[in-house]
Design an enzyme around this catalytic site. Structure first.
Site, PDB file in Angstrom:
ATOM      1  N   GLU A   1       0.884  -1.174   0.000  1.00 38.49           N
ATOM      2  CA  GLU A   1       0.000   0.000   0.000  1.00 38.49           C
ATOM      3  C   GLU A   1       0.915   1.216   0.000  1.00 38.49           C
ATOM      4  O   GLU A   1       1.449   1.598   1.040  1.00 38.49           O
ATOM      5  CB  GLU A   1      -0.901  -0.022   1.244  1.00 38.49           C
ATOM      6  CG  GLU A   1      -1.864  -1.195   1.306  1.00 38.49           C
ATOM      7  CD  GLU A   1      -3.102  -0.998   0.432  1.00 38.49           C
ATOM      8  OE1 GLU A   1      -3.406   0.149   0.052  1.00 38.49           O
ATOM      9  OE2 GLU A   1      -3.764  -2.006   0.119  1.00 38.49           O
TER      10      GLU A   1
ATOM     11  N   CYS B   1      -2.265   9.589   2.261  1.00 38.87           N
ATOM     12  CA  CYS B   1      -1.787   8.980   1.005  1.00 38.87           C
ATOM     13  C   CYS B   1      -2.719   9.228  -0.168  1.00 38.87           C
ATOM     14  O   CYS B   1      -2.278   9.313  -1.298  1.00 38.87           O
ATOM     15  CB  CYS B   1      -1.577   7.482   1.199  1.00 38.87           C
ATOM     16  SG  CYS B   1      -3.057   6.634   1.739  1.00 38.87           S
TER      17      CYS B   1
HETATM   18  P1  NAD Z   1       8.164   4.689   5.205  1.00 33.42           P
HETATM   19  O1  NAD Z   1       8.212   3.814   4.014  1.00 33.42           O
HETATM   20  O2  NAD Z   1       9.304   5.576   5.496  1.00 33.42           O
HETATM   21  O3  NAD Z   1       7.932   3.830   6.534  1.00 33.42           O
HETATM   22  C1  NAD Z   1       6.951   2.825   6.635  1.00 33.42           C
HETATM   23  C2  NAD Z   1       7.469   1.712   7.484  1.00 33.42           C
HETATM   24  O4  NAD Z   1       8.669   1.176   6.901  1.00 33.42           O
HETATM   25  C3  NAD Z   1       7.829   2.138   8.911  1.00 33.42           C
HETATM   26  O5  NAD Z   1       7.326   1.164   9.811  1.00 33.42           O
HETATM   27  C4  NAD Z   1       9.361   2.167   8.913  1.00 33.42           C
HETATM   28  O6  NAD Z   1       9.918   1.811  10.152  1.00 33.42           O
HETATM   29  C5  NAD Z   1       9.732   1.146   7.850  1.00 33.42           C
HETATM   30  N1  NAD Z   1      10.988   1.500   7.147  1.00 33.42           N
HETATM   31  C6  NAD Z   1      11.438   2.737   6.840  1.00 33.42           C
HETATM   32  N2  NAD Z   1      12.591   2.675   6.146  1.00 33.42           N
HETATM   33  C7  NAD Z   1      12.908   1.367   6.031  1.00 33.42           C
HETATM   34  C8  NAD Z   1      13.976   0.640   5.415  1.00 33.42           C
HETATM   35  N3  NAD Z   1      14.973   1.269   4.781  1.00 33.42           N
HETATM   36  N4  NAD Z   1      13.955  -0.709   5.472  1.00 33.42           N
HETATM   37  C9  NAD Z   1      12.954  -1.350   6.086  1.00 33.42           C
HETATM   38  N5  NAD Z   1      11.898  -0.720   6.675  1.00 33.42           N
HETATM   39  C10 NAD Z   1      11.863   0.607   6.660  1.00 33.42           C
HETATM   40  O7  NAD Z   1       6.797   5.502   5.008  1.00 33.42           O
HETATM   41  P2  NAD Z   1       6.238   6.640   5.910  1.00 33.42           P
HETATM   42  O8  NAD Z   1       7.096   7.860   5.743  1.00 33.42           O
HETATM   43  O9  NAD Z   1       6.000   6.137   7.295  1.00 33.42           O
HETATM   44  O10 NAD Z   1       4.805   6.898   5.228  1.00 33.42           O
HETATM   45  C11 NAD Z   1       4.609   7.819   4.222  1.00 33.42           C
HETATM   46  C12 NAD Z   1       4.379   7.151   2.895  1.00 33.42           C
HETATM   47  O11 NAD Z   1       3.432   6.120   3.010  1.00 33.42           O
HETATM   48  C13 NAD Z   1       3.810   8.096   1.861  1.00 33.42           C
HETATM   49  O12 NAD Z   1       4.425   7.867   0.628  1.00 33.42           O
HETATM   50  C14 NAD Z   1       2.342   7.708   1.788  1.00 33.42           C
HETATM   51  O13 NAD Z   1       1.712   8.001   0.569  1.00 33.42           O
HETATM   52  C15 NAD Z   1       2.414   6.237   2.034  1.00 33.42           C
HETATM   53  N6  NAD Z   1       1.163   5.757   2.588  1.00 33.42           N
HETATM   54  C16 NAD Z   1       0.427   4.903   1.857  1.00 33.42           C
HETATM   55  C17 NAD Z   1      -0.794   4.463   2.356  1.00 33.42           C
HETATM   56  C18 NAD Z   1      -1.679   3.518   1.597  1.00 33.42           C
HETATM   57  O14 NAD Z   1      -2.611   3.000   2.196  1.00 33.42           O
HETATM   58  N7  NAD Z   1      -1.463   3.276   0.320  1.00 33.42           N
HETATM   59  C19 NAD Z   1      -1.220   4.900   3.605  1.00 33.42           C
HETATM   60  C20 NAD Z   1      -0.416   5.769   4.315  1.00 33.42           C
HETATM   61  C21 NAD Z   1       0.786   6.188   3.808  1.00 33.42           C
END
Ligand code: NAD
Length: 458
Positions: A212, A246
């Protein structure tokens, strides 16, 4: 990082699945009921945590997080028995005499990774669907929204038996370690950048994934739109949670003829919904951290600012801001994810469709138009996860519409039946009877057998 503790949790999940595999629907429903009750009991704590993490108001916290979660639980409690039933299908005559059916089975041990922007809803909703389908879950909530992640962990630990749902708090290090482990399914919500890492890691174990992700969601407004209503609904969808949604409209893409009128209406609506000074509005959320705050600030330039633009660094607040943009501008290169709304114009809808299709496929798309043919053109010729005609973001609020993106905005979907299916493997089965054994498939082949096979298979 306590690797031993994490491995112990995964071990408990495997044990739980071995001993209680195919958990009876009655027990799944019981767990969901307990989750519902514990969430209700903790509404105050959840609201407080969301306020600390994002300055979310009580109303917004309930409307966009707690209420949606309770709704999904109620829906699953009501429908999970029906979803869990074996589905009979017609058997081809050539397989006479047999019964065919599809048997819903849980994948087993599921890893759920969630982000910070709706830190309660996006952590709990996948768990609801996964538990309804009979799985064990390990949740890794976001480290960037620590208050809510802590409350989520407390609620989960109070609700579920050990090994049924486990939580590992932590950040990138913990998440990378979890991705090294062999889960039966991975459900990831977050950025496209990390989504790629998750998919690569999952490929090593052939683990199925749901991603997602995010992206730039266009919001088209054509010259036939009801301008004041469009403005009202765009302002609602864009500035909810300070634009950190998002599916928020990332940019307004309007017909050049109506640009000035639409801007006036949007400005009016911002004042109507957030007041003259939105920064002082206590119900207006803030940006999650200084990094996001600075990114947003960098989009505001003297020569592009249309409306808003004031900020307060100490409180991490930026006013709902309109800027004038073209596709070449910095603000149009990546998902904005904050309260900056670029206004881009087109001269014909064909041009708009072409430009949207030059971008990665968005998670959502919105079209404000009263022209059926314009609506149809956009729906038929643009690829996107889902969206609304004459509204924004509300398509994700119900349990009856699956929610998810495609390509760069994700794969797979959840909520309601779509969520149950995501966490279910359907075993396709044929139950063959013994009283008759049609001989034509067996060697030695003959002309007659060939003729009969051709009669059946055409
Ligand atoms: P992110 O990808 O930075 O983090 C999400 C998760 O991944 C966190 O739990 C984090 O600890 C983990 N993570 C971060 N970097 C990592 C790495 N290098 N290796 C492994 N795990 C890692 O995302 P975010 O900043 O928390 O969220 C924002 C993004 O999420 C935006 O792009 C938004 O559009 C998207 N989003 C999508 C939805 C959806 O339902 N499609 C919903 C909410 C947010």
């Amino acid at each position: 990082m306590d690797e031993k503790l994490i491995l112990e949790k995964i071990g408990l999940m495997k044990k739980f699945q071995k001993e209680k595999r195919m958990l009876r629907v009655k027990d799944r429903k019981q767990s969901l009921k307990k989750l519902y009750q514990n969430i209700k009991l903790n509404i105050g704590k959840i609201t407080e945590a969301l306020h600390k993490d994002l300055n979310k108001s009580e109303v917004e916290s309930y409307m966009t997080e707690i209420g949606l979660v309770l709704n999904e639980i109620s829906y699953m409690i009501k429908h999970c028995r029906k979803f869990s039933k074996i589905k009979k299908v017609v058997t081809p005559l050539s397989q006479f005499h047999a019964k065919s059916f599809q048997m819903p089975c849980p994948y087993g041990c599921v890893l759920v990774i969630s982000p910070w922007n709706y830190p309660f809803m996006l952590a709990i909703e996948p768990i609801i669907d996964a538990v309804a389908a009979g799985n064990s879950v390990l949740l890794k909530p976001s480290e960037i929204s620590p208050y809510t992640s802590k409350v989520v962990a407390e609620i989960i630990n109070e609700t579920f038996e050990r090994g049924h749902v486990e939580v590992v708090e932590g950040g990138k290090e913990e998440c990378s370690f979890l991705l090294e482990q062999d889960f039966d399914y991975i459900f990831y919500t977050g950025s496209t950048r990390v989504g790629k890492i998750v998919m690569q890691k999952a490929a090593e174990n052939f683990t199925p994934v749901t991603l997602e992700l995010g992206g730039k969601c266009p919001c088209i407004v054509d010259e036939t739109a009801n301008m004041s209503l469009a403005a009202r609904r765009i302002v609602f969808g864009k500035f909810l949670n300070c634009g950190q949604t998002c599916v928020a409209p990332d940019y307004v893409y309007c017909h050049s003829k109506i640009k000035d009128k639409l801007i006036k209406e949007i400005e009016k609506e911002i004042v109507r919904q957030y007041g003259i000074s939105s920064i002082e509005n206590k119900d207006y959320p803030r940006l999650i951290n200084l990094k996001q705050f600075n990114t947003m600030k960098s989009f505001i330039k003297e020569d592009n600012l249309i409306f808003g633009g004031k900020f307060d660094e100490e409180r991490l607040k930026i006013e709902p801001t309109l800027i004038s943009s073209t596709f070449d501008d910095e603000s149009m290169q990546d998902e904005i994810f904050g309260p900056i709304l670029p206004i881009v114009t087109f001269d014909s809808l064909d041009e708009a469709v072409e430009n949207i299709n030059n971008y990665p496929k968005p998670l959502a798309l919105y079209i404000f138009s009263t022209s059926k043919s314009n609506q149809d053109k956009v729906l038929n010729y643009c690829d996107f996860g889902g969206g609304c005609i004459n509204d924004t973001i509300i398509h994700i609020a119900g349990s009856r519409l699956g929610f998810g993106g495609l390509k760069q905005s994700g794969m797979g979907s959840y909520h309601g039946k779509a969520g149950f299916d995501t966490f279910t493997h359907y075993k396709s089965m044929v139950d063959k009877k013994n009283w008759l054994d049609l001989p034509m498939r067996y060697q030695p082949y003959s002309k007659l057998k060939y003729k009969i096979i051709k009669l059946f298979l055409k």
